[in-house]
Design a protein around this motif. Structure first.
Motif, PDB file in Angstrom:
ATOM      1  N   GLU A  69       0.832  -1.205   0.000  1.00  0.00           N
ATOM      2  CA  GLU A  69       0.000   0.000   0.000  1.00  0.00           C
ATOM      3  C   GLU A  69       0.871   1.262   0.000  1.00  0.00           C
ATOM      4  O   GLU A  69       0.620   2.203  -0.770  1.00  0.00           O
ATOM      5  CB  GLU A  69      -0.922   0.015   1.229  1.00  0.00           C
ATOM      6  CG  GLU A  69      -2.019  -1.043   1.218  1.00  0.00           C
ATOM      7  CD  GLU A  69      -1.497  -2.449   1.477  1.00  0.00           C
ATOM      8  OE1 GLU A  69      -2.178  -3.410   1.072  1.00  0.00           O
ATOM      9  OE2 GLU A  69      -0.401  -2.588   2.090  1.00  0.00           O
ATOM     10  N   SER A  70       1.897   1.275   0.856  1.00  0.00           N
ATOM     11  CA  SER A  70       2.754   2.469   0.910  1.00  0.00           C
ATOM     12  C   SER A  70       3.589   2.606  -0.366  1.00  0.00           C
ATOM     13  O   SER A  70       3.862   3.712  -0.828  1.00  0.00           O
ATOM     14  CB  SER A  70       3.666   2.419   2.135  1.00  0.00           C
ATOM     15  OG  SER A  70       4.544   1.307   2.087  1.00  0.00           O
ATOM     16  N   ILE A  71       3.969   1.472  -0.948  1.00  0.00           N
ATOM     17  CA  ILE A  71       4.722   1.513  -2.200  1.00  0.00           C
ATOM     18  C   ILE A  71       3.842   2.020  -3.327  1.00  0.00           C
ATOM     19  O   ILE A  71       4.287   2.794  -4.182  1.00  0.00           O
ATOM     20  CB  ILE A  71       5.306   0.114  -2.528  1.00  0.00           C
ATOM     21  CG1 ILE A  71       6.389  -0.251  -1.508  1.00  0.00           C
ATOM     22  CG2 ILE A  71       5.877   0.082  -3.948  1.00  0.00           C
ATOM     23  CD1 ILE A  71       6.909  -1.651  -1.630  1.00  0.00           C
ATOM     24  N   THR A  72       2.574   1.609  -3.346  1.00  0.00           N
ATOM     25  CA  THR A  72       1.636   2.101  -4.354  1.00  0.00           C
ATOM     26  C   THR A  72       1.532   3.626  -4.285  1.00  0.00           C
ATOM     27  O   THR A  72       1.572   4.313  -5.310  1.00  0.00           O
ATOM     28  CB  THR A  72       0.243   1.474  -4.145  1.00  0.00           C
ATOM     29  OG1 THR A  72       0.343   0.053  -4.265  1.00  0.00           O
ATOM     30  CG2 THR A  72      -0.745   1.998  -5.182  1.00  0.00           C
ATOM     31  N   GLU A  73       1.418   4.168  -3.078  1.00  0.00           N
ATOM     32  CA  GLU A  73       1.347   5.612  -2.906  1.00  0.00           C
ATOM     33  C   GLU A  73       2.637   6.283  -3.382  1.00  0.00           C
ATOM     34  O   GLU A  73       2.609   7.340  -4.015  1.00  0.00           O
ATOM     35  CB  GLU A  73       1.092   5.945  -1.429  1.00  0.00           C
ATOM     36  CG  GLU A  73      -0.274   5.482  -0.923  1.00  0.00           C
ATOM     37  CD  GLU A  73      -0.434   5.696   0.573  1.00  0.00           C
ATOM     38  OE1 GLU A  73       0.534   6.201   1.201  1.00  0.00           O
ATOM     39  OE2 GLU A  73      -1.510   5.368   1.114  1.00  0.00           O
ATOM     40  N   ASN A  74       3.769   5.650  -3.093  1.00  0.00           N
ATOM     41  CA  ASN A  74       5.067   6.185  -3.513  1.00  0.00           C
ATOM     42  C   ASN A  74       5.177   6.223  -5.022  1.00  0.00           C
ATOM     43  O   ASN A  74       5.632   7.211  -5.606  1.00  0.00           O
ATOM     44  CB  ASN A  74       6.181   5.319  -2.907  1.00  0.00           C
ATOM     45  CG  ASN A  74       7.562   5.896  -3.110  1.00  0.00           C
ATOM     46  OD1 ASN A  74       8.006   6.066  -4.241  1.00  0.00           O
ATOM     47  ND2 ASN A  74       8.251   6.169  -2.018  1.00  0.00           N
ATOM     48  N   VAL A  75       4.745   5.149  -5.678  1.00  0.00           N
ATOM     49  CA  VAL A  75       4.784   5.076  -7.139  1.00  0.00           C
ATOM     50  C   VAL A  75       3.951   6.191  -7.753  1.00  0.00           C
ATOM     51  O   VAL A  75       4.374   6.859  -8.703  1.00  0.00           O
ATOM     52  CB  VAL A  75       4.290   3.702  -7.631  1.00  0.00           C
ATOM     53  CG1 VAL A  75       4.008   3.714  -9.135  1.00  0.00           C
ATOM     54  CG2 VAL A  75       5.320   2.621  -7.312  1.00  0.00           C
ATOM     55  N   MET A  76       2.768   6.421  -7.207  1.00  0.00           N
ATOM     56  CA  MET A  76       1.896   7.441  -7.777  1.00  0.00           C
ATOM     57  C   MET A  76       2.445   8.848  -7.539  1.00  0.00           C
ATOM     58  O   MET A  76       2.299   9.725  -8.384  1.00  0.00           O
ATOM     59  CB  MET A  76       0.480   7.317  -7.198  1.00  0.00           C
ATOM     60  CG  MET A  76      -0.248   6.051  -7.668  1.00  0.00           C
ATOM     61  SD  MET A  76      -0.094   5.793  -9.469  1.00  0.00           S
ATOM     62  CE  MET A  76      -0.778   7.312 -10.131  1.00  0.00           C
ATOM     63  N   ARG A  77       3.082   9.061  -6.394  1.00  0.00           N
ATOM     64  CA  ARG A  77       3.706  10.379  -6.158  1.00  0.00           C
ATOM     65  C   ARG A  77       4.818  10.620  -7.166  1.00  0.00           C
ATOM     66  O   ARG A  77       4.950  11.722  -7.711  1.00  0.00           O
ATOM     67  CB  ARG A  77       4.259  10.453  -4.730  1.00  0.00           C
ATOM     68  CG  ARG A  77       3.219  10.726  -3.656  1.00  0.00           C
ATOM     69  CD  ARG A  77       3.883  11.189  -2.369  1.00  0.00           C
ATOM     70  NE  ARG A  77       4.796  10.180  -1.838  1.00  0.00           N
ATOM     71  CZ  ARG A  77       4.435   9.216  -1.008  1.00  0.00           C
ATOM     72  NH1 ARG A  77       3.177   9.125  -0.614  1.00  0.00           N
ATOM     73  NH2 ARG A  77       5.324   8.354  -0.557  1.00  0.00           N
ATOM     74  N   ARG A  78       5.623   9.602  -7.438  1.00  0.00           N
ATOM     75  CA  ARG A  78       6.687   9.739  -8.431  1.00  0.00           C
ATOM     76  C   ARG A  78       6.098  10.027  -9.806  1.00  0.00           C
ATOM     77  O   ARG A  78       6.606  10.880 -10.543  1.00  0.00           O
ATOM     78  CB  ARG A  78       7.531   8.459  -8.481  1.00  0.00           C
ATOM     79  CG  ARG A  78       8.383   8.200  -7.251  1.00  0.00           C
ATOM     80  CD  ARG A  78       9.352   7.052  -7.509  1.00  0.00           C
ATOM     81  NE  ARG A  78      10.077   6.673  -6.308  1.00  0.00           N
ATOM     82  CZ  ARG A  78      11.051   5.763  -6.280  1.00  0.00           C
ATOM     83  NH1 ARG A  78      11.406   5.142  -7.399  1.00  0.00           N
ATOM     84  NH2 ARG A  78      11.677   5.461  -5.162  1.00  0.00           N
ATOM     85  N   TYR A  79       5.033   9.320 -10.136  1.00  0.00           N
ATOM     86  CA  TYR A  79       4.404   9.504 -11.445  1.00  0.00           C
ATOM     87  C   TYR A  79       3.892  10.930 -11.608  1.00  0.00           C
ATOM     88  O   TYR A  79       4.129  11.586 -12.630  1.00  0.00           O
ATOM     89  CB  TYR A  79       3.257   8.509 -11.597  1.00  0.00           C
ATOM     90  CG  TYR A  79       2.433   8.706 -12.860  1.00  0.00           C
ATOM     91  CD1 TYR A  79       2.855   8.183 -14.079  1.00  0.00           C
ATOM     92  CD2 TYR A  79       1.234   9.414 -12.819  1.00  0.00           C
ATOM     93  CE1 TYR A  79       2.110   8.364 -15.231  1.00  0.00           C
ATOM     94  CE2 TYR A  79       0.481   9.599 -13.969  1.00  0.00           C
ATOM     95  CZ  TYR A  79       0.917   9.075 -15.179  1.00  0.00           C
ATOM     96  OH  TYR A  79       0.176   9.258 -16.315  1.00  0.00           O
TER      97      TYR A  79
END
Length: 306
Positions: A69-79
């Motif tokens: 879940e936290s990685i998903t949020e991180n990926v979207m912030r990078r995107y």
């Protein structure tokens, strides 16, 4: 969980959490046979599909430091923070008349990269009498921002630079365009003193040894080893070494170490030192060579030292 299983699960989590985002697992060849794992992300109404690499996050996931879940949020912030999202027409960006000025050279090891170069159809130029080869990347810009780099393949060369017929011709065009301001050539003494000053390290007063070794890279300190091939670097080296005779230690693809060539130098010892550093300190993708080189700045000739 293997990295493939991790990326598959992450792709599903990204797609489910965004509603309309296509998340496609991908693998990308880096230099020296290193493979990066990531997700190609594309919204249905977007013309661009950037890659978010997740190897670092996979390591943290395995260590229990991050959840899916936290990685998903991180990926979207990078995107969402990617400058590449501002590009509306990649073809127009590549086709503009200033493309040649945005192409840079990366110097890599021949034996570790020729299979990838040939498989991907990349434009290349072998550096005579060395174990090194040049490959080329075009920096993609949006406004005043660098949004990424695209490897120049034979297909792209033919499409966007039809007047340049091969890698040797592209090499000649690119290296002559490198300005003196792009070159970073400092003595190790200066570099150490600068680091002490910038990091405000409290050290006793002492006198550093005479300048004997220099670091050569570019202003970005990324893939700067290729600077040794340029006319601008040749002139700067001659200012420091008037006879032009230099021994080069390949620190990495990002920088070289230069010292004055000495007929009494111990080639074997220097080579063993380079090998030791490569095996213990250098990331696999940053490896350049276990050899050392002799360089003559009066003619720009570089050869493996034996």
């Amino acid at each position: 969980m293997t990295i493939k299983e991790f990326i598959d699960e992450l792709a599903g989590s990204v797609a489910a959490g965004t509603g309309g985002m296509n998340a496609i697992p991908t693998e990308t060849d880096r230099t020296n046979g290193v493979v990066q794992h990531g997700l190609v992300l594309k919204m249905n109404d977007s013309n661009v599909a950037p890659i978010i690499y997740v190897d670092d996050m996979y390591s943290r996931y395995r260590a229990g430091e991050m959840s899916i879940e936290s990685i998903t949020e991180n990926v979207m912030r990078r995107y969402e923070n990617l400058p590449a999202l501002e590009i509306t027409d990649v073809d127009a960006v590549m086709a503009d008349s200033f493309l040649i000025d945005r192409i840079t050279v990366r110097l890599v090891n021949v034996s570790k990269n020729m299979e990838m170069i040939e498989r991907k159809g990349l434009v290349y130029h072998k550096v005579t009498d060395t174990d090194l080869v040049c490959i080329f990347y075009a920096t993609i810009q949006t406004g005043d921002k660098n949004s990424g780099a695209i490897a120049i393949s034979n297909e792209l060369l033919e499409r966007y630079l039809p007047n340049i017929v091969d890698g040797s011709m592209l090499y000649d065009e690119v290296v002559k365009r490198v300005s003196p301001d792009s070159i970073y050539l400092k003595s190790m003494v200066d570099v150490i003193e600068m680091m002490i000053k910038e990091k405000k390290i409290d050290v006793p007063s002492f006198s550093l040894a005479e300048d004997t070794m220099y670091i050569l890279t570019n202003r970005n300190m990324a893939y700067g080893a290729s600077m040794i091939l340029t006319e601008s670097a040749k002139k700067k080296v001659l200012e420091i070494f008037p006879d032009g005779k230099v021994t080069i230690l390949p620190s990495s693809v990002h920088e070289l170490l230069l010292l004055h060539a000495d007929e009494n130098e111990n080639i074997y010892a220097l080579r063993e030192m380079v090998k030791q550093v490569n095996s213990t300190e250098i990331m696999p993708e940053d490896f350049l060579s276990d050899n050392i080189y002799h360089y003559d700045a009066t003619n720009g000739k570089m050869v493996i030292a034996y």
